[in-house]
Motif scaffolding. Structure first.
Motif, PDB file in Angstrom:
ATOM      1  N   ASP A 162       0.826  -1.206   0.000  1.00  0.00           N
ATOM      2  CA  ASP A 162       0.000   0.000   0.000  1.00  0.00           C
ATOM      3  C   ASP A 162       0.860   1.257   0.000  1.00  0.00           C
ATOM      4  O   ASP A 162       0.455   2.295  -0.524  1.00  0.00           O
ATOM      5  CB  ASP A 162      -0.970  -0.005   1.183  1.00  0.00           C
ATOM      6  N   TYR A 163       2.074   1.182   0.566  1.00  0.00           N
ATOM      7  CA  TYR A 163       2.994   2.319   0.498  1.00  0.00           C
ATOM      8  C   TYR A 163       3.447   2.566  -0.942  1.00  0.00           C
ATOM      9  O   TYR A 163       3.568   3.713  -1.382  1.00  0.00           O
ATOM     10  CB  TYR A 163       4.214   2.075   1.382  1.00  0.00           C
ATOM     11  N   VAL A 164       3.715   1.486  -1.676  1.00  0.00           N
ATOM     12  CA  VAL A 164       4.136   1.604  -3.071  1.00  0.00           C
ATOM     13  C   VAL A 164       3.004   2.197  -3.909  1.00  0.00           C
ATOM     14  O   VAL A 164       3.224   3.069  -4.754  1.00  0.00           O
ATOM     15  CB  VAL A 164       4.566   0.242  -3.633  1.00  0.00           C
ATOM     16  N   LEU A 165       1.773   1.740  -3.669  1.00  0.00           N
ATOM     17  CA  LEU A 165       0.612   2.291  -4.382  1.00  0.00           C
ATOM     18  C   LEU A 165       0.455   3.769  -4.071  1.00  0.00           C
ATOM     19  O   LEU A 165       0.194   4.586  -4.978  1.00  0.00           O
ATOM     20  CB  LEU A 165      -0.654   1.529  -3.976  1.00  0.00           C
ATOM     21  N   PHE A 166       0.626   4.133  -2.823  1.00  0.00           N
ATOM     22  CA  PHE A 166       0.531   5.530  -2.411  1.00  0.00           C
ATOM     23  C   PHE A 166       1.566   6.368  -3.166  1.00  0.00           C
ATOM     24  O   PHE A 166       1.270   7.466  -3.649  1.00  0.00           O
ATOM     25  CB  PHE A 166       0.763   5.641  -0.901  1.00  0.00           C
ATOM     26  N   GLU A 167       2.774   5.829  -3.291  1.00  0.00           N
ATOM     27  CA  GLU A 167       3.852   6.537  -3.977  1.00  0.00           C
ATOM     28  C   GLU A 167       3.528   6.755  -5.457  1.00  0.00           C
ATOM     29  O   GLU A 167       3.770   7.836  -6.012  1.00  0.00           O
ATOM     30  CB  GLU A 167       5.145   5.730  -3.838  1.00  0.00           C
ATOM     31  N   VAL A 168       2.975   5.735  -6.095  1.00  0.00           N
ATOM     32  CA  VAL A 168       2.653   5.818  -7.525  1.00  0.00           C
ATOM     33  C   VAL A 168       1.584   6.871  -7.775  1.00  0.00           C
ATOM     34  O   VAL A 168       1.730   7.738  -8.654  1.00  0.00           O
ATOM     35  CB  VAL A 168       2.183   4.455  -8.054  1.00  0.00           C
ATOM     36  N   VAL A 169       0.499   6.816  -7.027  1.00  0.00           N
ATOM     37  CA  VAL A 169      -0.599   7.765  -7.233  1.00  0.00           C
ATOM     38  C   VAL A 169      -0.145   9.181  -6.885  1.00  0.00           C
ATOM     39  O   VAL A 169      -0.502  10.150  -7.566  1.00  0.00           O
ATOM     40  CB  VAL A 169      -1.826   7.361  -6.393  1.00  0.00           C
ATOM     41  N   SER A 170       0.669   9.318  -5.837  1.00  0.00           N
ATOM     42  CA  SER A 170       1.187  10.619  -5.455  1.00  0.00           C
ATOM     43  C   SER A 170       2.038  11.219  -6.565  1.00  0.00           C
ATOM     44  O   SER A 170       1.987  12.425  -6.818  1.00  0.00           O
ATOM     45  CB  SER A 170       2.022  10.499  -4.174  1.00  0.00           C
ATOM     46  N   ALA A 171       2.806  10.373  -7.251  1.00  0.00           N
ATOM     47  CA  ALA A 171       3.648  10.854  -8.353  1.00  0.00           C
ATOM     48  C   ALA A 171       2.804  11.192  -9.573  1.00  0.00           C
ATOM     49  O   ALA A 171       2.969  12.262 -10.172  1.00  0.00           O
ATOM     50  CB  ALA A 171       4.685   9.791  -8.713  1.00  0.00           C
ATOM     51  N   PHE A 172       1.890  10.308  -9.956  1.00  0.00           N
ATOM     52  CA  PHE A 172       1.104  10.526 -11.167  1.00  0.00           C
ATOM     53  C   PHE A 172       0.178  11.727 -11.033  1.00  0.00           C
ATOM     54  O   PHE A 172       0.007  12.503 -11.981  1.00  0.00           O
ATOM     55  CB  PHE A 172       0.275   9.284 -11.498  1.00  0.00           C
ATOM     56  N   ALA A 173      -0.418  11.887  -9.862  1.00  0.00           N
ATOM     57  CA  ALA A 173      -1.326  13.009  -9.636  1.00  0.00           C
ATOM     58  C   ALA A 173      -0.568  14.276  -9.255  1.00  0.00           C
ATOM     59  O   ALA A 173      -1.195  15.283  -8.919  1.00  0.00           O
ATOM     60  CB  ALA A 173      -2.342  12.661  -8.552  1.00  0.00           C
ATOM     61  N   THR A 174       0.763  14.239  -9.315  1.00  0.00           N
ATOM     62  CA  THR A 174       1.652  15.348  -8.954  1.00  0.00           C
ATOM     63  C   THR A 174       1.302  15.918  -7.580  1.00  0.00           C
ATOM     64  O   THR A 174       1.238  17.134  -7.398  1.00  0.00           O
ATOM     65  CB  THR A 174       1.640  16.468 -10.019  1.00  0.00           C
ATOM     66  N   VAL A 175       1.043  15.021  -6.635  1.00  0.00           N
ATOM     67  CA  VAL A 175       0.703  15.422  -5.272  1.00  0.00           C
ATOM     68  C   VAL A 175       1.966  15.652  -4.464  1.00  0.00           C
ATOM     69  O   VAL A 175       2.188  16.715  -3.899  1.00  0.00           O
ATOM     70  CB  VAL A 175      -0.182  14.362  -4.578  1.00  0.00           C
ATOM     71  N   GLY A 176       2.810  14.625  -4.382  1.00  0.00           N
ATOM     72  CA  GLY A 176       4.058  14.772  -3.654  1.00  0.00           C
ATOM     73  C   GLY A 176       3.998  14.337  -2.208  1.00  0.00           C
ATOM     74  O   GLY A 176       5.001  14.434  -1.489  1.00  0.00           O
ATOM     75  N   LEU A 177       2.843  13.867  -1.743  1.00  0.00           N
ATOM     76  CA  LEU A 177       2.787  13.313  -0.392  1.00  0.00           C
ATOM     77  C   LEU A 177       3.592  12.018  -0.365  1.00  0.00           C
ATOM     78  O   LEU A 177       3.511  11.203  -1.285  1.00  0.00           O
ATOM     79  CB  LEU A 177       1.340  13.031   0.017  1.00  0.00           C
ATOM     80  N   GLY A 178       4.367  11.828   0.692  1.00  0.00           N
ATOM     81  CA  GLY A 178       5.216  10.645   0.776  1.00  0.00           C
ATOM     82  C   GLY A 178       5.057   9.919   2.095  1.00  0.00           C
ATOM     83  O   GLY A 178       4.666  10.501   3.104  1.00  0.00           O
ATOM     84  N   VAL A 179       5.340   8.645   2.046  1.00  0.00           N
ATOM     85  CA  VAL A 179       5.277   7.817   3.262  1.00  0.00           C
ATOM     86  C   VAL A 179       6.679   7.341   3.630  1.00  0.00           C
ATOM     87  O   VAL A 179       6.858   6.290   4.238  1.00  0.00           O
ATOM     88  CB  VAL A 179       4.333   6.612   3.062  1.00  0.00           C
ATOM     89  N   GLY A 180       7.675   8.131   3.247  1.00  0.00           N
ATOM     90  CA  GLY A 180       9.035   7.879   3.688  1.00  0.00           C
ATOM     91  C   GLY A 180       9.841   6.891   2.877  1.00  0.00           C
ATOM     92  O   GLY A 180      10.949   6.522   3.290  1.00  0.00           O
TER      93      GLY A 180
END
Length: 462
Positions: free
Chosen positions: A395-413
């Protein structure tokens, strides 16, 4: 100085004019962003860009330049401590250019020196702003710059005074105020606090929270909506696009606040550990707003429950609105899809919003955008799982992918942990998400009109 500036503007105009003859609209947008990223990478690799005078690795410089130019916010180094003031200046310039768009700034410079904007250039501006028609694009481009600079100056001044006085940062706080105002309005999410902490140490700072939230929201609703609000201040007079954007934004903000509050209220590591109700509501609202492609956070995301992270993934995937500084599939796309599906389930032929029928071509485009975005994110997720090798939670990897694609930039470290291949996948994902995945795909394809129509035949669906 003025002569040199005019020479550079003329040179830039001639260069773009030369490109105009060989590139279509999608290719022009993709190429100019690629050049911005490359120039930014080279500047960030200079020893003077780092605090200790070392030269940054190319892949890390490329990642940082892409994240800033695409106003994302994911980082592989500690922004607050790694970069010198020169490096931070390069970053904020990339954020400003990436947020407003290269074609928008080029239009401003061309008009400033009396250059005429021809029809082909207007079509390129239309493509860069994701507009439906080329009429009025020059006026809108000039207004985009006016709105951005005015809003950034107003909130930057408030933040500068707050950093200077309330946080006792002295003259450094003034620079910080305007730096963070630009980063927030452009929905970039970069901060200078250091230690990858974002704003977690200031969850109860009302002034800072409200200013950042306001900047994110204003930057995320889109310049066409801002222009419409300035011209027509009554709800009935607003264009349908503006009504859809404002409605969707309100639902996502208030609904997102309530859901995050409910999910994290009893979590002692996040909202449950905050001393009073105001702090809890403000932190929940901040996280709901920042998911709109901003990248700041006042809660340590690694302490949030899996259900909250999944909900934030949904908010990030939706993202901001068209012609804004944010990314994602866009609020209008998702709302049109939901209304269309609702109408289909109730046997309605047309998609209707606010007593207006949405054209079938628009509905088809919404489905296409949704499909291509979903396929890209699933593909990137699969490739990153391979690169990750099971080191991090799925789920961290999924969070990273969506954050990058949606140009959000939120990270889980986990962003600094990626190998070079993982960083390259995220670079392409941020790039495609910023310029628009359809623009990215169309820049490699040549559209052709169908001269032959084949016989139709029905198949079973569902």
């Amino acid at each position: 100085m003025v002569k040199n500036l005019l020479f550079l503007i003329n040179l830039l105009h001639k260069w773009l004019k030369l490109l105009n003859r060989s590139l279509n609209g999608s290719q022009m947008v993709a190429f100019t962003f690629a050049m911005l990223i490359l120039c930014g990478s080279l500047l960030l690799m200079l020893p003077m860009a780092s605090a200790d005078g070392s030269s940054m690795r190319f892949i890390d410089a490329l990642f940082t330049a892409t994240s800033t130019s695409c106003v994302t916010g994911l980082v592989v180094v500690d922004t607050g401590h790694y970069f010198s003031w020169f490096g931070k200046l390069v970053m904020i310039v990339l954020i400003q250019i990436g947020g407003l768009g290269i074609m928008t700034l080029t239009t401003l410079l061309s008009v400033a020196v009396g250059k005429r904007i021809n029809l082909r250039e207007r079509l390129f501006i239309q493509e860069s702003l994701n507009l439906n028609e080329p009429s009025g694009v020059v006026r809108l481009s000039l207004n985009v710059v006016k709105y951005a600079l005015t809003i950034e100056f107003i909130f930057g001044t408030i933040l500068a005074w707050h950093f200077y006085s309330a946080l006792d940062m002295g003259l450094t706080g003034i620079a910080w105020g305007y730096w963070h105002a630009i980063s927030a309005f452009c929905n970039a999410g970069f901060d200078l606090f250091g230690d990858y902490a974002s704003l977690t140490g200031h969850y109860n700072d009302i002034t800072l929270n409200l200013c950042i939230m306001a900047l994110i929201t204003i930057g995320g609703i889109g310049f066409t909506v801002l222009d419409d609000l300035r011209r027509n201040r009554k709800w009935k007079k607003l264009r349908l696009h503006s009504k859809i954007v404002l409605t969707a934004s309100a639902i996502l903000t208030f609904g997102g606040t309530l859901v995050i509050l409910a999910l994290e209220y009893t979590n002692p590591a996040t909202l449950g550990g905050m001393p009073n109700e105001l702090d809890k509501w403000m932190a929940a609202a901040f996280q709901a707003v920042t998911c709109r492609t901003a990248g700041f956070n006042t809660i340590d995301l690694t302490d949030m429950r899996a259900s909250s992270l999944f909900f934030m993934v949904l908010l990030m995937g939706i993202g901001a609105s068209p012609t804004s500084t944010g990314g994602g599939m866009k609020t209008t796309t998702v709302l049109v899809l939901l209304v269309s599906t609702w109408g289909l389930l109730h046997g309605k032929r047309d998609t209707v919003l606010f007593d207006r029928r949405i054209a079938s071509e628009t509905v088809d485009k919404a489905y296409n955008v949704f499909t291509v975005c979903l396929l890209w994110m699933l593909g990137a997720y699969f490739l990153l799982l391979i690169c990750d090798g099971g080191l991090h939670r799925a789920d961290y990897v999924l969070f990273e992918v969506v954050s990058a694609f949606a140009t959000v930039g939120l990270g889980v470290g986990i962003t600094p942990d990626w190998n070079d291949w993982g960083k390259l996948i995220l670079v392409l994902t941020m790039y495609a998400g910023r310029i628009g995945v359809l623009t990215f795909v169309l820049s490699f394809l040549h559209s052709k009109d169908d001269k032959i129509r084949y016989p139709s035949e029905n198949i079973m669906i569902g």
